[in-house]
Design an enzyme around this catalytic site. Structure first.
Site, short mmCIF file in Angstrom:
data_model
loop_
_atom_site.label_atom_id
_atom_site.label_comp_id
_atom_site.label_asym_id
_atom_site.label_seq_id
_atom_site.Cartn_x
_atom_site.Cartn_y
_atom_site.Cartn_z
N ILE A 1 0.84 -1.21 0.00
CA ILE A 1 0.00 0.00 0.00
C ILE A 1 0.87 1.26 0.00
O ILE A 1 0.51 2.28 -0.61
CB ILE A 1 -1.00 0.00 1.19
N SER B 1 11.31 0.77 7.82
CA SER B 1 10.76 -0.51 7.40
C SER B 1 11.82 -1.58 7.61
O SER B 1 13.01 -1.31 7.45
CB SER B 1 10.37 -0.44 5.91
N ARG B 2 11.36 -2.76 7.98
CA ARG B 2 12.31 -3.85 8.14
C ARG B 2 12.75 -4.39 6.78
O ARG B 2 13.80 -4.98 6.64
CB ARG B 2 11.72 -4.97 9.00
N LYS C 1 -5.94 3.06 7.44
CA LYS C 1 -7.12 2.36 7.96
C LYS C 1 -6.84 0.88 8.05
O LYS C 1 -6.08 0.38 7.22
CB LYS C 1 -8.35 2.63 7.11
N ASP D 1 -11.27 -5.95 6.36
CA ASP D 1 -10.20 -5.06 5.89
C ASP D 1 -10.68 -4.26 4.67
O ASP D 1 -10.62 -3.03 4.69
CB ASP D 1 -8.92 -5.85 5.62
#
Lengths: 303, 303
Positions: free
Chosen positions: A11, A33-34, A87, A165
């Site tokens: 996303i 971010s990993r 969201k 979701d």
């Protein structure tokens, strides 16, 4: 204004990065971010290090899954940063109440975004419905989880919300455009035998309002909301992006922004006004469905 | 003030009727129930008839199960009556938000009661904990559903809440006495193979706070909350009615009222002050547990 984007997954790459890149308000100054990075942007692997190293970054946008999101949001707000949340804003309602209190105490902006509310047909549908009586409404939200969440097992883990979701996008539109609030009266939830969240749900609200969510639809995808009133019918199709009045396209000229650019513009506005925007209505309906719903077991699901 | 009691079942007979009978504030003027009556009190079988026939009754107390409760509350508030709701206040969070807005518009009092908050040890425990740091808390709430809800299948139907029906009493105490709010991080829910709501639940909140709810405990019943701080330990036993500090009974003299008399006294106060009291925190934690919880199937349960 400088912003850090946390969670460089699908996303983020599809929506957040281009929306920030094309915004007159924002400069993407870091990522956390990993796994993922963005070309040319300073990359961190943990948020504490970023918050410490980059005091010039005053806003943090969180695009990670809901379960781990609270700890990141709390860290950013405690460090005096404004925060916007993808969201659904978290895994629980109580954690958002806690973040809201913390943001107020810290004097920073907290924005629980609902991207579907920024779809093109939403504002005109809301204006058309204002003051009208709803006699019936029906939501059909059927898509293919394999297409939109390929291999993302977290959507079927506790807190991943399953078909809610995408379904919460429909509920975010419904709660935005209805002239009066509604509440759930009954729900049926289909849980795959090997999963912890539902793959399909049928909801019945007060006011003759129903919803049909399904995550197993291959081929054309359906994201429709149809609303009847004594003064005519309105429909929002394509996830709130196409408007129909009495069966006829009613889009007309359309100069408003796409969903994610509109969210980032809204965040800039909220910060300028020193305001927060925290609306949990879509998430309350999901929590109510998970509490009140009748559960049935259906075929096991694997990606 | 004249009051009507709706739902003449076990909790009404055990608690509400004697509390009203012994109250200096209230006169039980009517009942509404499909089955039960109270000797010497005018009995109705539907609320609309009662509201129409008895305009002198200004307050309605609802002791029916949560799923049908909304329609009764809405009818009473629309008819300009003050309303008090047994716990949990409804089957969904959204319906209580709707009732709250309606009560405000009608200028009447709405009171979402939590009877366990009126237990004797709750106010002293809250005072003792004020300003202290919680290092650990554990709730054990284990009782026998056959004893407390004999044959009441509705507790295992959707919306009946299962073991959260008693567990929400513990959560109502916890949310009252903690110096700062917490939120759920994980939950395990045991669903009987033939039932729609959990018979046992283990909850893990932020701040090292855990809960163990079970509805299968025969013999002595357990309703304990133990809280550790760097300044000592407090425990509430017997459903919040016995206080212990550092392992020693700390009850001292006790002049406060029992739970249900205290609720009716509070309702009278709220009406005099033209105020409502709507606190959904305990119910939010249950909705969060139903949303976030990991589900396991356990042995079928029959009364």
């Amino acid at each position: 204004m400088k912003i850090a984007l946390v969670g460089i997954g699908k996303i983020a790459v599809d929506q957040h990065v281009p929306a920030i890149a094309n915004s007159p308000d924002w400069e993407l100054a870091a990522t956390v971010s990993r796994a993922g990075t963005v070309d040319g942007i300073e990359a961190f692997t943990d948020i504490a290090t970023m918050l410490e190293a980059r005091p010039d970054i005053t806003t943090v946008s969180l695009a990670i899954p809901p379960v781990p999101r609270f700890a990141y949001a709390q860290a950013a707000i405690r460090a005096g940063r404004h925060v916007m949340l993808e969201k659904p804003p978290g895994a629980t309602l109580a954690e958002i109440h806690a973040l809201q209190a913390l943001a107020q105490a810290q004097g920073v902006t907290l924005y629980t975004t609902w991207h579907s509310r920024m779809a093109h047909a939403v504002a005109p549908a809301k204006a058309w419905l204002a003051g009208k009586t709803i006699t019936r409404a029906h939501i059909i939200w059927r898509e293919d989880v394999r297409k939109w969440h390929p291999g993302q097992d977290w959507v079927f883990e506790p807190g991943g919300m399953g078909v809610f979701d995408p379904g919460i996008n429909a509920l975010s539109i419904l709660t935005e455009i209805l002239p009066a609030p509604v509440h759930l009266q009954a729900a049926e939830l289909e849980f795959p035998a090997n999963r912890q969240t539902p793959i399909a749900a049928r909801l019945q609200f007060t006011g003759n309002i129903t919803a049909d969510f399904d995550w197993r639809q291959t081929g054309p995808q359906t994201w429709d909301i149809e609303i009847d009133t004594p003064d005519g019918k309105v429909a929002l199709r394509m996830g709130g992006n196409l408007l129909e009045i009495d069966g006829q396209p009613a889009q007309g000229e359309n100069t408003i922004m796409d969903e994610y650019p509109a969210l980032y513009a809204r965040m800039a506005d909220l910060i300028c006004q020193s305001r927060s925007e925290v609306d949990l209505a879509p998430m309350v309906h999901v929590a109510d469905a998970m509490t009140l719903g009748r559960r049935t077991e259906t075929e096991a699901f694997d990606f």
